[in-house]
Design a protein around this motif. Structure first.
Motif, PDB file in Angstrom:
ATOM      1  N   UNK A 192       4.112 -13.844  -4.085  1.00 47.33           N
ATOM      2  CA  UNK A 192       3.738 -12.526  -4.597  1.00 47.33           C
ATOM      3  C   UNK A 192       2.220 -12.433  -4.789  1.00 47.33           C
ATOM      4  N   UNK A 193       1.622 -13.488  -5.305  1.00 40.00           N
ATOM      5  CA  UNK A 193       0.167 -13.520  -5.488  1.00 40.00           C
ATOM      6  C   UNK A 193      -0.540 -13.441  -4.139  1.00 40.00           C
ATOM      7  N   UNK A 194      -0.025 -14.184  -3.149  1.00 38.90           N
ATOM      8  CA  UNK A 194      -0.619 -14.139  -1.807  1.00 38.90           C
ATOM      9  C   UNK A 194      -0.496 -12.742  -1.196  1.00 38.90           C
ATOM     10  N   UNK A 195       0.654 -12.099  -1.436  1.00 38.16           N
ATOM     11  CA  UNK A 195       0.861 -10.752  -0.904  1.00 38.16           C
ATOM     12  C   UNK A 195      -0.093  -9.753  -1.543  1.00 38.16           C
ATOM     13  N   UNK A 196      -0.374  -9.930  -2.834  1.00 36.96           N
ATOM     14  CA  UNK A 196      -1.339  -9.062  -3.510  1.00 36.96           C
ATOM     15  C   UNK A 196      -2.734  -9.226  -2.910  1.00 36.96           C
ATOM     16  N   UNK A 205       6.361  -2.949 -10.595  1.00 40.58           N
ATOM     17  CA  UNK A 205       7.783  -3.186 -10.308  1.00 40.58           C
ATOM     18  C   UNK A 205       8.065  -3.062  -8.819  1.00 40.58           C
ATOM     19  N   UNK A 206       7.536  -2.005  -8.204  1.00 44.26           N
ATOM     20  CA  UNK A 206       7.796  -1.774  -6.782  1.00 44.26           C
ATOM     21  C   UNK A 206       7.179  -2.857  -5.901  1.00 44.26           C
ATOM     22  N   UNK A 207       5.957  -3.281  -6.219  1.00 47.37           N
ATOM     23  CA  UNK A 207       5.338  -4.321  -5.411  1.00 47.37           C
ATOM     24  C   UNK A 207       6.064  -5.652  -5.561  1.00 47.37           C
ATOM     25  N   UNK A 208       6.540  -5.948  -6.760  1.00 44.27           N
ATOM     26  CA  UNK A 208       7.326  -7.173  -6.950  1.00 44.27           C
ATOM     27  C   UNK A 208       8.619  -7.103  -6.141  1.00 44.27           C
ATOM     28  N   UNK A 209       9.273  -5.951  -6.189  1.00 44.57           N
ATOM     29  CA  UNK A 209      10.506  -5.747  -5.425  1.00 44.57           C
ATOM     30  C   UNK A 209      10.245  -5.928  -3.927  1.00 44.57           C
ATOM     31  N   UNK A 210       9.208  -5.280  -3.436  1.00 47.49           N
ATOM     32  CA  UNK A 210       8.893  -5.340  -2.019  1.00 47.49           C
ATOM     33  C   UNK A 210       8.530  -6.757  -1.580  1.00 47.49           C
ATOM     34  N   UNK A 243       0.817  -1.203   0.000  1.00 51.61           N
ATOM     35  CA  UNK A 243       0.000   0.000   0.000  1.00 51.61           C
ATOM     36  C   UNK A 243       0.857   1.261   0.000  1.00 51.61           C
ATOM     37  N   UNK A 244       1.919   1.259   0.796  1.00 51.22           N
ATOM     38  CA  UNK A 244       2.768   2.443   0.925  1.00 51.22           C
ATOM     39  C   UNK A 244       3.687   2.653  -0.275  1.00 51.22           C
ATOM     40  N   UNK A 245       3.891   1.619  -1.100  1.00 51.05           N
ATOM     41  CA  UNK A 245       4.836   1.723  -2.207  1.00 51.05           C
ATOM     42  C   UNK A 245       4.242   1.286  -3.547  1.00 51.05           C
ATOM     43  N   UNK A 246       2.920   1.167  -3.634  1.00 53.53           N
ATOM     44  CA  UNK A 246       2.326   0.648  -4.841  1.00 53.53           C
ATOM     45  C   UNK A 246       1.517   1.643  -5.638  1.00 53.53           C
ATOM     46  N   UNK A 247       0.281   1.301  -5.943  1.00 55.41           N
ATOM     47  CA  UNK A 247      -0.530   2.061  -6.889  1.00 55.41           C
ATOM     48  C   UNK A 247      -0.949   3.431  -6.354  1.00 55.41           C
ATOM     49  N   UNK A 248      -1.268   3.525  -5.078  1.00 60.20           N
ATOM     50  CA  UNK A 248      -1.699   4.823  -4.532  1.00 60.20           C
ATOM     51  C   UNK A 248      -0.610   5.889  -4.633  1.00 60.20           C
ATOM     52  N   UNK A 249       0.630   5.610  -4.192  1.00 60.53           N
ATOM     53  CA  UNK A 249       1.676   6.635  -4.337  1.00 60.53           C
ATOM     54  C   UNK A 249       1.902   7.073  -5.779  1.00 60.53           C
ATOM     55  N   UNK A 250       1.844   6.116  -6.709  1.00 58.67           N
ATOM     56  CA  UNK A 250       2.090   6.503  -8.096  1.00 58.67           C
ATOM     57  C   UNK A 250       0.931   7.290  -8.689  1.00 58.67           C
TER      58      UNK A 250
END
Length: 510
Positions: free
Chosen positions: A290-294, A361-366, A146-153
């Protein structure tokens, strides 16, 4: 005759350049000679902003994300920035590399491992999560997304899109007033442009200095892990100076050479780190994770976005509001740069490259780095908790590298990646700072006064070093929030401007 004015005959807009410059110099002097007074004042101001405007940051950010999704599928999505005949100045790969390296700076390197560890050990009490539990681990990664994904961008994309559309449509002055031109009208706002640009200059310089300061701490932590007997007092200014010198060399090359080349190299380095971390770490197991984290991210998305459970809670102030305030502080000036380099692209392309691809990219990295960190923390929770509290967040990624068994390899790669990230972020940010503070610009908006880039880059580096020297990472975090409040007002107006463009683009775009 020289192409640019001499260093002592600065090509500046006085009411834009001097107020934030003097204010920032005063902040540096105050933090040196009155460190306790300065720190207390900054802390009180930060806490007031986080407390009284927390809901505003969350709700505006949520509305921006909702709006860009509508724009993507609307007829406005077909509009080409610069007109139907406009041609892109950058390839798609170069464009994406510059966008990514401009927006994330060194944040994902510094917080990709440290932030989820904080949530794992100290989860918010309003969700009734037990520390060091499976539920706390899942939440940590969801909050990280949430802090590094779609909302910030989305916070970046809205003002950048409006600025790019207006800049190349109406050929107005290179000013942030363009972001609210759909509200004011084409002929209005000239008297307010200097004040608006000056305030946002201050916001970005403090935000960039905060990011640079966090990175200097992380770089010095990496160097000290190889040379524990060296003094941090000497290492930190040396790193700051080396970053500054490298930046000055790059700054003279412009967007299509220096920034483009460094960003492509930086992107390649990010991908190399990801691939090595997957191969040598969790392997193919990272993709189901990654899917579970999403899924966890979407489960918590609405609650965190609207502060349904966490309104008025200190965790919300310290993490969600704090992160959104930083992104917001950066957004207006960063929008100048992102909007400028988008010429020749459709609105739909703009949103793909400025929102969806960087967020993925950021969510995959995180997921990869945060997940690996939490995996090791599960095995030695007391050790990692003590490391976080005693050695600080900058030490976490190096410990993870050590636990993986590839300390030397990953530590060296991380140190180099962070260094390059600083230079590329400083290069693009100072390009925006210089562009908006220039008095007379040429016909090509891609050309920027190198002297001004040098001044702003030097000021940011000096401010970062002073803050970490006299206030540590807490001082850096406090400083970066201040610019978020005026920026919140501007991006709220930018959101309304985009609504007007969405409703009647022909009225506002030539």
């Amino acid at each position: 005759m020289s192409k640019y004015p001499s260093f002592f005959r600065l090509n500046v807009r006085p009411y834009v350049f001097w107020p934030p410059f003097i204010l920032l110099i005063s902040a540096v002097i105050s933090s040196i000679f009155l460190p306790e007074v300065f720190s207390n004042q900054i802390r009180n101001l930060q806490q007031a902003i986080l407390t009284y405007f927390s809901i505003g940051f969350s709700w505006v950010s949520f509305l921006m994300l909702f709006l860009v999704i509508i724009v993507f599928f609307s007829p406005l999505g077909k509009y080409r920035i610069g007109g139907a005949k406009a041609k892109p100045r950058l390839s798609k790969l170069s464009w994406f590399a510059i966008i990514l390296c401009t927006t994330i700076a060194v944040g994902i390197l510094f917080w990709g491992s440290a932030e989820p560890l904080n949530h794992y050990f100290f989860p918010p009490d309003f969700f009734d999560l037990k520390p060091v539990s499976t539920d706390a681990k899942n939440f940590a990664l969801g909050a990280l997304f949430f802090h590094w994904g779609f909302t910030p961008y989305a916070i970046y994309a809205v003002p950048a899109l409006v600025f790019g559309l207006i800049l190349y449509s109406d050929k107005p002055r290179y000013s942030l007033i363009n972001i609210i031109k759909p509200i004011l009208g084409r002929k209005s706002g000239r008297n307010w442009s200097g004040i608006l640009d000056s305030i946002c200059l201050f916001a970005l310089v403090t935000g960039m200095a905060a990011s640079l300061g966090a990175g200097i701490l992380s770089l010095s932590g990496g160097v000290l892990s190889f040379f524990p007997d060296w003094s941090p007092v000497l290492i930190q200014p040396a790193i700051t100076l080396l970053i500054l010198i490298t930046f000055l060399i790059s700054a003279s090359s412009g967007i299509e050479k220096g920034i483009r080349s460094l960003s492509l190299f930086n992107l390649g380095f990010f991908i190399l780190l990801l691939v090595l971390f997957v191969i040598l770490g969790q392997g193919l197991a990272i993709f189901p994770a990654f899917v579970d984290n999403l899924k966890t991210y979407f489960n918590y998305f609405l609650d965190l976005s609207l502060q349904i459970s966490g309104a008025g809670n200190q965790w919300t102030y310290d993490w969600t509001t704090f992160n959104l305030a930083i992104w917001t502080a950066w957004a207006p000036i960063t929008a100048l740069f992102l909007g400028k380099i988008a010429v020749g692209r459709t609105v739909r392309e703009f949103l793909i490259f400025n929102l969806f691809l960087p967020a993925i990219f950021c969510t995959l990295w995180m997921s990869i780095f945060g997940g690996a960190t939490l995996g090791f923390a599960e095995q030695a929770p007391d050790f990692y908790k003590n490391l976080l509290e005693v050695s600080g967040p900058e030490s976490i990624i190096y410990q993870v590298s050590l636990d993986m068994g590839y300390f030397k390899l990953f530590s060296q790669l991380f140190i180099l990646a962070m260094f390059i990230s600083f230079v590329t972020a400083a290069d693009s940010s100072t390009d925006a700072l210089a562009s908006i503070s220039m008095d007379k610009a040429g016909n090509d908006v891609f050309k920027t006064d190198v002297n001004l880039k040098v001044i702003w880059g030097t000021l940011m580096a000096s401010l970062a070093w002073v803050m970490i020297t006299f206030a540590g990472v807490d001082g850096v975090r406090m400083l970066s929030v201040i610019g978020g409040l005026p920026a919140l007002i501007l991006i709220s107006l930018a959101t309304y401007s985009l609504v007007l463009l969405l409703i009647n683009p022909k009225k506002h775009l030539l």
